[in-house]
Design an enzyme around this catalytic site. Structure first.
Site, PDB file in Angstrom:
ATOM      1  N   LYS A 191       1.038  -0.290   0.141  1.00  0.00           N
ATOM      2  CA  LYS A 191      -0.119  -0.402  -0.089  1.00  0.00           C
ATOM      3  C   LYS A 191       1.157   1.542  -0.083  1.00  0.00           C
ATOM      4  CE  LYS A 191      -1.716   3.184   2.618  1.00  0.00           C
ATOM      5  NZ  LYS A 191      -1.291   4.550   2.086  1.00  0.00           N
ATOM      6  N   GLY A 244       6.627   4.976   8.236  1.00  0.00           N
ATOM      7  CA  GLY A 244       5.945   6.101   8.478  1.00  0.00           C
ATOM      8  C   GLY A 244       6.011   6.659   9.819  1.00  0.00           C
ATOM      9  N   SER A 245       5.529   7.252  10.143  1.00  0.00           N
ATOM     10  CA  SER A 245       5.232   8.000  11.730  1.00  0.00           C
ATOM     11  C   SER A 245       4.294   7.304  12.978  1.00  0.00           C
ATOM     12  CB  SER A 245       3.606   9.235  11.981  1.00  0.00           C
ATOM     13  OG  SER A 245       2.568   8.293  11.841  1.00  0.00           O
ATOM     14  N   GLY A 249       1.744   4.198  13.682  1.00  0.00           N
ATOM     15  CA  GLY A 249       2.685   2.907  13.838  1.00  0.00           C
ATOM     16  C   GLY A 249       1.966   2.335  14.912  1.00  0.00           C
ATOM     17  N   GLU A 266       9.093   1.166  11.205  1.00  0.00           N
ATOM     18  CA  GLU A 266       9.917   1.891  11.326  1.00  0.00           C
ATOM     19  C   GLU A 266      10.246   3.414  10.871  1.00  0.00           C
ATOM     20  OE1 GLU A 266      12.272   4.160  10.289  1.00  0.00           O
ATOM     21  OE2 GLU A 266      12.626   3.994   8.080  1.00  0.00           O
ATOM     22  N   CYS A 300      13.712   9.999   8.323  1.00  0.00           N
ATOM     23  CA  CYS A 300      12.942   9.442   9.440  1.00  0.00           C
ATOM     24  C   CYS A 300      14.282   9.339  10.490  1.00  0.00           C
ATOM     25  CB  CYS A 300      12.469   8.162   9.873  1.00  0.00           C
ATOM     26  SG  CYS A 300      13.698   6.998   8.619  1.00  0.00           S
ATOM     27  N   GLU A 401       9.032  15.439  15.616  1.00  0.00           N
ATOM     28  CA  GLU A 401       9.204  15.387  14.600  1.00  0.00           C
ATOM     29  C   GLU A 401       9.033  16.682  13.565  1.00  0.00           C
ATOM     30  OE1 GLU A 401       8.516  10.984  12.552  1.00  0.00           O
ATOM     31  OE2 GLU A 401      10.550  11.837  12.146  1.00  0.00           O
TER      32      GLU A 401
HETATM   33  P1  NAI Z   1       1.465   8.430   7.964  1.00  0.00           P
HETATM   34  O1  NAI Z   1       2.163   7.873   9.028  1.00  0.00           O
HETATM   35  O2  NAI Z   1       0.096   8.990   8.000  1.00  0.00           O
HETATM   36  O3  NAI Z   1       1.938   8.080   6.353  1.00  0.00           O
HETATM   37  C1  NAI Z   1       1.967   6.480   5.960  1.00  0.00           C
HETATM   38  C2  NAI Z   1       1.788   5.279   5.709  1.00  0.00           C
HETATM   39  O4  NAI Z   1       0.695   5.477   6.357  1.00  0.00           O
HETATM   40  C3  NAI Z   1       0.829   6.155   4.159  1.00  0.00           C
HETATM   41  O5  NAI Z   1       1.295   4.975   3.104  1.00  0.00           O
HETATM   42  C4  NAI Z   1      -0.747   6.394   5.124  1.00  0.00           C
HETATM   43  O6  NAI Z   1      -1.624   6.096   3.910  1.00  0.00           O
HETATM   44  C5  NAI Z   1      -0.392   5.136   5.999  1.00  0.00           C
HETATM   45  N1  NAI Z   1      -1.360   5.359   7.082  1.00  0.00           N
HETATM   46  C6  NAI Z   1      -1.291   6.193   7.352  1.00  0.00           C
HETATM   47  N2  NAI Z   1      -2.802   5.905   8.024  1.00  0.00           N
HETATM   48  C7  NAI Z   1      -3.280   4.912   8.254  1.00  0.00           C
HETATM   49  C8  NAI Z   1      -4.134   3.836   9.520  1.00  0.00           C
HETATM   50  N3  NAI Z   1      -4.818   4.427  10.054  1.00  0.00           N
HETATM   51  N4  NAI Z   1      -3.387   2.906   9.048  1.00  0.00           N
HETATM   52  C9  NAI Z   1      -2.917   1.943   7.804  1.00  0.00           C
HETATM   53  N5  NAI Z   1      -1.867   2.648   7.190  1.00  0.00           N
HETATM   54  C10 NAI Z   1      -2.641   4.004   7.752  1.00  0.00           C
HETATM   55  O7  NAI Z   1       2.662  10.134   7.910  1.00  0.00           O
HETATM   56  P2  NAI Z   1       2.305  10.960   6.927  1.00  0.00           P
HETATM   57  O8  NAI Z   1       0.656  11.347   7.680  1.00  0.00           O
HETATM   58  O9  NAI Z   1       2.665  11.044   5.674  1.00  0.00           O
HETATM   59  O10 NAI Z   1       3.214  12.058   7.655  1.00  0.00           O
HETATM   60  C11 NAI Z   1       2.945  12.680   8.694  1.00  0.00           C
HETATM   61  C12 NAI Z   1       4.021  12.992   9.495  1.00  0.00           C
HETATM   62  O11 NAI Z   1       4.700  11.482   9.982  1.00  0.00           O
HETATM   63  C13 NAI Z   1       5.526  13.228   8.897  1.00  0.00           C
HETATM   64  O12 NAI Z   1       5.353  14.894   9.712  1.00  0.00           O
HETATM   65  C14 NAI Z   1       6.280  12.318   9.629  1.00  0.00           C
HETATM   66  O13 NAI Z   1       6.975  13.175  11.151  1.00  0.00           O
HETATM   67  C15 NAI Z   1       6.089  11.250   9.651  1.00  0.00           C
HETATM   68  N6  NAI Z   1       5.881  10.241   8.818  1.00  0.00           N
HETATM   69  C16 NAI Z   1       7.483  10.512   9.736  1.00  0.00           C
HETATM   70  C17 NAI Z   1       8.455   8.979   7.957  1.00  0.00           C
HETATM   71  C18 NAI Z   1       9.719   8.163   8.670  1.00  0.00           C
HETATM   72  O14 NAI Z   1      10.155   7.892   7.612  1.00  0.00           O
HETATM   73  N7  NAI Z   1       9.706   7.596   9.583  1.00  0.00           N
HETATM   74  C19 NAI Z   1       7.595   8.814   6.592  1.00  0.00           C
HETATM   75  C20 NAI Z   1       6.553   9.605   7.111  1.00  0.00           C
HETATM   76  C21 NAI Z   1       5.471  10.517   7.842  1.00  0.00           C
END
Ligand code: NAI
Ligand code: MG
Length: 498
Positions: A191, A244-245, A249, A266, A300, A401
């Site tokens: 996804k 992701g965030s 997580g 991660e 990250c 972050e």
């Molecule tokens: P996010 O964690 O919401 O998105 C990452 C992935 O998770 C995307 O594919 C999203 O569609 C999916 N996702 C979102 N909600 C979900 C749920 N309830 N169940 C399953 N999957 C879900 O991150 P977002 O909104 O893009 O960014 C927000 C903040 O997160 C950023 O500002 C940053 O601080 C952090 N982040 C950290 C990352 C890392 O590499 N550690 C990568 C992206 C974001």
């Protein structure tokens, strides 16, 4: 390597404003609902593609296909056949690398100088996992039971893997999930992030071309709250691999409880990067700056809490600011650009809100600190490299972050207190230390609670070296032989011979 040429997006065959379908069971299909969403270039706002919007019914179909594939001919592939398949896939990725890296640039903004620069690492990862396919082995274990009873372990693929990835490095993130799955014999429902689905979709296409059987890799674009949540909660998914965030997580861990599926996470960080007065300053300035400014801070493990020893603090911080000012910000298709836009309006709002938070808390932006809108930049989500000075440990800009090109520079003078201050965060992903004193470096490497410690460098990565978090930066490791273990189950077998 050939000099990268800017590619007009309306001529790019994979970002031509056209329609993208989802990949399920080797077929390109529309969403069950018929719905689509748009993906745009964050540097220009231009429409790149309209993409099938997956939701629960599509996830159900994809998981069913992945289950059939897991139990079908794919289960008969020998390790050597999986290795060969991964090598063929790697060759195709190599042949199409310019296209894939350009897609990353178009879809999430990172400059070509960065996305193309990832070539050796991406190809190295695929070939590392290819090697792992023929290195999986159980053990024979001496037991102490009476009589003749023999014991050994088998390593088996964990099954159907739900892979949920973010937008900050779509190509690398996809391969970090697909690679170990193919090496071990798992199947995948990938996804992608709604902000950047194009590279993962193209990878799905290349996987089919490489001969990956239908259903082994499925790619279902869609939103997190719908498609992502359905995948995380699905009762027939054996493992979720998430990047992701930390908030998402946590949602994934909760959603996984229904069938107690395995989870690896991660997540983000607020990584400390420490500069002692005895460091090689000429190396530490660009090192500490790019530890945060690279990918516009959307990494990250970015070293965003910059601790600088008091007696060089002013000099060092102004040199980092000067370095940041010299970086070229703009459309990542320009080969000279070093800093692209943020990925979305949402991220722009988030990062600029922290500019205000920093000022209100009493920190001062010595460089940057507001959005860039001159000329063509006003069409994209551009912010400049930013350095906040006079930051204190408890400020929000030192704890949360930000995920933008924002350094929070903090001074220290007591090295004994330092590890404690560096560890005073909920996260524990990366960390750095710059010093010529090997004993200081060792001491710090032991004291810090983080998954990676970089000494006199930052963000060094290799497919053979594990990467992952402590504390709220998550659990599980990517890269290294540990990564492959995350996709394997251990079965103990007992054979009574008497
Ligand atoms: P996010 O964690 O919401 O998105 C990452 C992935 O998770 C995307 O594919 C999203 O569609 C999916 N996702 C979102 N909600 C979900 C749920 N309830 N169940 C399953 N999957 C879900 O991150 P977002 O909104 O893009 O960014 C927000 C903040 O997160 C950023 O500002 C940053 O601080 C952090 N982040 C950290 C990352 C890392 O590499 N550690 C990568 C992206 C974001
Ligand atoms: Mg989100």
């Amino acid at each position: 390597m050939a000099q990268a040429q800017p590619i007009p997006i309306n001529r790019h065959p994979y970002a031509d404003g056209g329609k993208k379908k989802m990949l399920i069971d080797g077929q390109w299909i529309d969403a069950t609902s018929g719905k689509t969403f748009e993906t745009h270039n964050p540097a220009t706002g231009e429409l790149l593609a309209t993409v099938a919007e997956g939701d629960k019914p599509d996830i159900d179909k994809a998981v069913a296909a992945a289950r059939r594939a897991f139990e079908g001919p794919w289960s008969k592939f020998t390790p050597f056949e999986r290795q060969n398949l991964l090598l063929r896939f790697a060759d195709l990725v190599e042949r199409h690398f310019d296209e894939l890296s350009t897609l990353d640039t178009l879809d999430m903004g990172a400059p070509l100088s960065r996305t193309r620069g990832g070539r050796l690492r991406v190809l190295g990862m695929l070939r590392f996992y290819a090697g792992q396919a023929t290195s999986i082995h159980g053990e024979t274990i001496e037991n102490s039971l009476p009589g003749e009873i023999f014991s050994y372990t088998l390593k088996e693929p964990v099954g159907v893997v739900g892979a949920i990835i973010p937008w900050n490095s779509p190509l690398t993130a996809s391969i970090w999930k697909i690679g170990p799955a193919l090496a071990t014999g798992c199947t995948v429902v990938l996804k992608p992030a709604e902000e950047a689905p194009l590279t993962p979709l193209r990878l799905g296409e290349l996987a089919l071309e490489a001969g990956v059987p239908p259903g082994v890799i499925n790619v279902v674009p869609g939103y997190g709250e719908t498609a992502g949540a359905a995948l995380a909660a699905h009762p027939d998914v054996d493992k979720v691999a998430f990047t992701g965030s930390h908030l998402t997580g946590q949602a994934i861990v909760r959603a996984s409880a229904g069938n107690l599926k395995r989870v690896s996470l991660e997540l983000g960080g607020k990584s400390p990067d420490i500069v002692f007065a005895d460091a090689d300053i000429d190396a530490a300035v660009p090192g500490a700056a790019m530890a945060v400014f690279a990918n516009s801070g959307q990494i990250c493990s970015a070293g965003t809490r910059l601790f600088v020893e008091q007696r060089i603090y002013d000099e060092f911080v102004s040199k980092v600011a000067e370095f940041g000012k010299g970086l070229k910000v703009g459309n990542g298709l320009d080969p000279e650009v070093q800093i692209g836009p943020l990925v979305s309006q949402e991220q722009l709002t988030r990062v600029t809100s922290y500019f205000e938070v920093g000022q209100k808390e009493g920190a001062s932006a010595v460089v940057g600190g507001s959005r860039l809108t001159e000329g063509k930049l006003d069409k994209g989500y551009f912010v400049p490299p930013t350095v906040f000075a006079n930051v204190r440990d408890e400020m929000r800009i030192a704890q949360e972050e930000i995920f933008g090109p924002v350094i929070s520079a903090i001074s220290f003078d007591d090295p004994e207190e330092l590890a404690k201050r560096a560890n005073a965060t909920n996260f524990g992903l990366g960390s750095g230390v710059w010093t010529r004193d090997v004993s200081k470096a060792h001491k710090f490497a032991k004291a810090i609670r983080a998954g990676s410690v970089w000494v006199n460098c930052y963000q060094a990565m290799d497919p053979a070296v594990p990467f992952g978090g402590y504390k709220m930066s998550g659990y599980g490791r990517e890269s290294g032989i540990q990564h492959v273990e995350e996709y394997l189950n251990v079965k103990a077998v007992w054979i009574k011979t008497a």
